[in-house]
Design an enzyme around this catalytic site. Sequence first.
Site, short mmCIF file in Angstrom:
data_model
loop_
_atom_site.label_atom_id
_atom_site.label_comp_id
_atom_site.label_asym_id
_atom_site.label_seq_id
_atom_site.Cartn_x
_atom_site.Cartn_y
_atom_site.Cartn_z
CG ASP A 196 5.40 3.73 1.18
OD1 ASP A 196 5.98 4.53 1.60
OD2 ASP A 196 4.77 3.29 0.57
CE1 TYR B 218 -3.85 2.83 0.69
CE2 TYR B 218 -2.66 3.19 2.58
CZ TYR B 218 -3.69 3.47 1.87
OH TYR B 218 -4.12 4.71 1.59
CE LYS C 135 0.82 4.40 8.52
NZ LYS C 135 0.30 4.03 7.54
C1 LIG Z 1 0.25 4.55 5.42
C2 LIG Z 1 1.24 4.14 4.94
C3 LIG Z 1 1.03 5.32 3.43
C4 LIG Z 1 0.06 5.66 3.73
O1 LIG Z 1 0.09 6.91 5.02
P1 LIG Z 1 -1.25 7.94 5.19
O2 LIG Z 1 -0.35 8.60 6.15
O3 LIG Z 1 -2.04 7.26 5.77
O4 LIG Z 1 -1.39 8.54 3.94
C5 LIG Z 1 1.65 4.41 2.30
N1 LIG Z 1 2.51 3.55 2.54
C6 LIG Z 1 2.66 2.24 3.17
C7 LIG Z 1 3.64 1.76 3.59
C8 LIG Z 1 2.03 3.25 4.71
O5 LIG Z 1 2.03 2.07 5.96
#
Ligand SMILES: *Cc1c(COP(=O)(O)O)cnc(C)c1O
Length: 436
Positions: free
Chosen positions: A240, A145, A273
């Site tokens: 990511d 994601y 995060k």
């Molecule tokens: C949480 C997450 C996102 C999205 O971040 P948001 O602050 O919720 O938009 C993107 N990539 C990864 C791997 C994530 O865990």
Amino acid sequence: MTSTDRNLQLFERAKALIPGGVNSPVRAFRAVGGTPRFIQRAQGAYFWDANGQRYIDYIGSWGPMILGHGHPAVVEAVQKAVLEGFSFGAPTEREVELAEAIINLVPSIDMVRLVSSGTEAGMSAIRLARGATGRKKIIKFEGCYHGHADALLVKAGSGLATFGNPTSAGVPPEVVQHTLVLEYNNIEQLEAAFVEHGPDVACLIIEPIAGNMNFVRASVPFMKRCRELCTQHGALLAFDEVMTGFRVALGGAQSVYAQLIPGFEPDMTVMGKVIGGGMPLAAFGAKRAVMEQLAPLGGVYQAGTLSGNPVATACGLATLKEISKPGFFEQLTATTQSLVSGLTSAAAAEGMPLCGDSQGGMFGFFLFDELPQNYAKVMTTDGPRFNTLFHGLLDRGVYIAPALYEAGFVSAAHTAQDIADTVSAARQVFRTMQMA
Ligand SMILES: *Cc1c(COP(=O)(O)O)cnc(C)c1O
């Protein structure tokens, strides 16, 4: 009949006003059923719901709360920042400090841009990769994601190395026509994709340790091949690390792979995060030549009213300072490992198949004998059995992610007693599940 359940009352009110009663879908408990808990307050490793029920928190706001809730140094930094002003729309010293802190901790990054959410960071990184390479196509992996930007809401099409289909209404197929979706950890498919599309690939984006299909590591040979093929074909390797950054290790997952693959580095990093410590803050970074393609220096447009927000940067800086202290990750790693080994031993004692894995303060466990390597395997989890486990734990004051495809998080505030209480609650639930 009126219920005395405040969670239920709030959920009913919320459902009339907010789609599904929630501002992010997984919070609605749709996968596991039951009433979502409305959280009233949190401290350390715990939060309390609207009925005053306490839970040991293993979601930590889906990752950010690595110090636990209400860490005194973070609270103090935020209180001080609030008094100085909420937002200026002009640059501040703290943005410079946070950029320095990120660049010091992540050697692959020369320059960084701050934004407000992981979605925004991922979307902007992809635009930058396309702008910097002058190419259209991107490669992503099923089960990873990267936020909800249109081009990333895509699942694999039928057949090998075909372009994907949108996973959301409202995303026209044309918008995902340049997104190639491959199976995680599948080297053959990866090679075939580069043979066919190599010269058109702007970037390959990957969760190096995937936390959005529970917890699945990219194998070392697979990661090596991702790096080699990107280099060979002039595509950017984008990590990511919104979830893994400052969470699985101080230097993120890339520091873990750098220990296993000499000289390893991604070209771009997406963060979020933990760097906001619970406030809306995210970032993306890369080498100088790539980052200088961004406006106002270059032709790739990117902007944000609240980007680099002074309160969020204070929260992020205070958080990074705490996690940079000597021994922080050693301690967090040990606590997380004790949870995973406690759960696996408890399951074994009750004759229940369960395996788990962790890195730093991030973990996952599966109702299988063997760790899965890709999304398809993760999704063969027995959903009803997971739901029984989830509710059994919830009833015993242990809050894990309300969906089987989400990773879990341990904070520095979790004590040996919290872990022991969790394992003992889990063992009770395993026993009832084995009898059923
Ligand atoms: C949480 C997450 C996102 C999205 O971040 P948001 O602050 O919720 O938009 C993107 N990539 C990864 C791997 C994530 O865990």
